[in-house]
Design a protein around this motif. Structure first.
Motif, PDB file in Angstrom:
ATOM      1  N   ILE A 130       0.940  -1.133  -0.075  1.00 20.65           N
ATOM      2  CA  ILE A 130       0.166  -0.199   0.289  1.00 20.65           C
ATOM      3  C   ILE A 130       0.916   1.271   0.240  1.00 20.65           C
ATOM      4  O   ILE A 130       0.406   2.155  -0.509  1.00 20.65           O
ATOM      5  N   VAL A 131       1.973   1.512   0.893  1.00 21.16           N
ATOM      6  CA  VAL A 131       3.063   2.440   0.504  1.00 21.16           C
ATOM      7  C   VAL A 131       4.157   1.784   0.014  1.00 21.16           C
ATOM      8  O   VAL A 131       5.315   0.805   0.242  1.00 21.16           O
ATOM      9  N   LYS A 132       4.916   2.334  -1.378  1.00 20.91           N
ATOM     10  CA  LYS A 132       5.862   1.706  -2.074  1.00 20.91           C
ATOM     11  C   LYS A 132       7.068   2.669  -1.506  1.00 20.91           C
ATOM     12  O   LYS A 132       7.382   1.381  -1.551  1.00 20.91           O
ATOM     13  N   GLU A 133       6.657   3.608  -0.986  1.00 22.32           N
ATOM     14  CA  GLU A 133       8.109   3.724  -0.148  1.00 22.32           C
ATOM     15  C   GLU A 133       7.887   4.770   0.790  1.00 22.32           C
ATOM     16  O   GLU A 133       6.614   6.121   0.024  1.00 22.32           O
ATOM     17  N   ASP A 134       8.659   5.738   1.059  1.00 20.18           N
ATOM     18  CA  ASP A 134       9.114   6.204   2.009  1.00 20.18           C
ATOM     19  C   ASP A 134       8.398   7.907   1.776  1.00 20.18           C
ATOM     20  O   ASP A 134       9.242   8.049   0.923  1.00 20.18           O
ATOM     21  N   PRO A 135       7.552   8.741   2.367  1.00 22.34           N
ATOM     22  CA  PRO A 135       7.455   9.772   1.648  1.00 22.34           C
ATOM     23  C   PRO A 135       8.617  10.627   2.047  1.00 22.34           C
ATOM     24  O   PRO A 135       9.087  10.390   2.726  1.00 22.34           O
ATOM     25  N   LYS A 136       8.834  12.051   1.020  1.00 19.38           N
ATOM     26  CA  LYS A 136       9.790  12.931   1.824  1.00 19.38           C
ATOM     27  C   LYS A 136       8.672  13.932   2.473  1.00 19.38           C
ATOM     28  O   LYS A 136       8.221  14.463   2.234  1.00 19.38           O
ATOM     29  N   LEU A 137       9.016  14.370   3.998  1.00 23.61           N
ATOM     30  CA  LEU A 137       8.966  14.445   4.367  1.00 23.61           C
ATOM     31  C   LEU A 137       9.064  16.297   4.424  1.00 23.61           C
ATOM     32  O   LEU A 137      10.229  16.670   3.919  1.00 23.61           O
ATOM     33  N   PRO A 138       7.565  17.409   3.655  1.00 19.78           N
ATOM     34  CA  PRO A 138       8.231  18.546   3.113  1.00 19.78           C
ATOM     35  C   PRO A 138       8.919  20.123   4.711  1.00 19.78           C
ATOM     36  O   PRO A 138       8.583  19.584   5.855  1.00 19.78           O
ATOM     37  N   GLU A 139      10.067  19.755   4.172  1.00 17.31           N
ATOM     38  CA  GLU A 139      10.473  20.555   5.998  1.00 17.31           C
ATOM     39  C   GLU A 139       9.891  22.373   5.677  1.00 17.31           C
ATOM     40  O   GLU A 139      10.448  22.691   6.753  1.00 17.31           O
ATOM     41  N   PRO A 174       7.913  30.723   3.033  1.00 24.09           N
ATOM     42  CA  PRO A 174       8.549  29.557   3.109  1.00 24.09           C
ATOM     43  C   PRO A 174       9.920  29.211   3.265  1.00 24.09           C
ATOM     44  O   PRO A 174      10.369  27.818   4.133  1.00 24.09           O
ATOM     45  N   GLU A 175      10.945  30.224   2.854  1.00 21.33           N
ATOM     46  CA  GLU A 175      12.207  30.005   3.625  1.00 21.33           C
ATOM     47  C   GLU A 175      12.674  30.365   5.241  1.00 21.33           C
ATOM     48  O   GLU A 175      13.019  29.320   5.744  1.00 21.33           O
ATOM     49  N   ASP A 176      11.341  30.606   5.697  1.00 20.00           N
ATOM     50  CA  ASP A 176      11.704  31.154   6.925  1.00 20.00           C
ATOM     51  C   ASP A 176      11.283  29.833   8.299  1.00 20.00           C
ATOM     52  O   ASP A 176      12.065  29.798   8.826  1.00 20.00           O
ATOM     53  N   LEU A 177       9.778  29.787   7.132  1.00 23.22           N
ATOM     54  CA  LEU A 177       8.984  27.986   7.986  1.00 23.22           C
ATOM     55  C   LEU A 177      10.461  26.773   7.900  1.00 23.22           C
ATOM     56  O   LEU A 177      10.527  26.300   9.045  1.00 23.22           O
ATOM     57  N   GLN A 178      11.300  27.659   6.777  1.00 17.18           N
ATOM     58  CA  GLN A 178      12.453  25.622   6.863  1.00 17.18           C
ATOM     59  C   GLN A 178      13.306  26.102   7.653  1.00 17.18           C
ATOM     60  O   GLN A 178      13.763  25.199   7.988  1.00 17.18           O
TER      61      GLN A 178
END
Length: 287
Positions: A130-139, A174-178
């Motif tokens: 059901i899950v093929k690969e680990d998702p990349k968590l957004p920074e 977005p860059e500050d949140l990252q």
């Protein structure tokens, strides 16, 4: 209903925060909240399900151990799995919702490694394909307001970092949140390392106490000439374990230098161990 209204495109943070406050105020808050959220996450309306997932993640950030304990039970995890499984709601859940659910469960395996049921649930999803690969968590995945920090966290002791984090979280760039996310992750890693040090120290001191107690018992029998051959072998094995603990205590002492109380505990354990080893040498020499 207000916090997950599908007709609203933007998150209603004021309403979500009030929901979190109600969860914390009610003894059965986490249990009731997760039942409600499971129902909303399984909604056929994509907007409602996505808003419910945002509320869920905000609760994880703000509602503490009682909430974490309840969400880590199979009873709730199974409700999330139903959204992904083609045997249940996976046949009509949108790809966006399924992606977010996968992301949420995977993120919990990272942030709550001690919760075995979460790990098992995620591995089962991978095993079933059901899950093929680990998702990349957004920074840039930071949920306002920031989660409450444990007492004496790095942000309580480092005023400059605390101010920097507050400024970054107020920003809409977005860059500050990252940058805020990287700062939080760095702080979490640092506190996890501190926690690991404490765990090593507690376990080692406990092992020293237990070994010293057994050493005293063996030596008492040894002096009376009542030690059997099997007990003599056990005494030799115990001696070797005690010898291996000495360099470990030295390392723990160097780690504990900034903390006077912790350093005193390590030094006290070292004194006990040195005394026991000295008594062993004395008893053997006298024979």
């Amino acid at each position: 209903d207000e916090a997950t209204a599908p007709s609203v495109s933007e998150e209603n943070w004021e309403c979500i925060q009030r929901f979190c406050e109600q969860v914390n105020a009610d003894t059965e808050g986490p249990w009731f909240a997760l039942r409600l959220l499971a129902h909303k996450i399984q909604s056929p309306q994509e907007g409602e399900a996505l808003h419910a997932l945002t509320v869920l993640e905000t609760c994880v950030n703000n509602c503490g151990d009682r909430f974490h304990s309840e969400m880590a039970k199979f009873r709730f995890l199974n409700e999330l799995i139903k959204v992904l499984s083609p045997k249940y709601y996976g046949i009509w859940s949108s790809e966006k919702v399924k992606s977010r659910v996968t992301e949420v469960i995977f993120s919990w395996t990272v942030w709550f490694p001690q919760e075995v049921k979460i790990q098992d649930a995620y591995q089962m999803l991978k095993k079933q394909g059901i899950v093929k690969e680990d998702p990349k968590l957004p920074e840039d995945k930071i949920l306002p307001p920031p989660s409450p920090r444990p007492q004496n966290s790095i942000f309580d002791t480092d005023e400059e970092k605390s101010k920097l984090l507050a400024r970054l979280l107020r920003s809409r760039h977005p860059e500050d949140l990252q940058a805020a996310n990287r700062l939080i992750q760095s702080a979490v890693k640092e506190e996890q390392e501190k926690s690991a040090q404490v765990s090593r120290r507690v376990n080692t001191i406990s092992e020293v106490s237990e070994n010293v107690k057994r050493m005293d018992e063996f030596l008492e029998s040894y002096r009376r000439g009542e030690l059997s051959p099997a007990d003599q072998e056990s005494l030799q094995a115990l001696l070797q374990r005690c010898e291996r603990l000495r360099p470990l205590l030295f390392r723990l002492a160097s780690e504990a230098v900034p903390d006077e109380e912790a350093l005193a505990e390590v030094l006290q354990a070292n004194d006990k161990l040195s005394r026991a080893l000295g008594q062993y040498r004395q008893a053997v020499a006298s024979q």
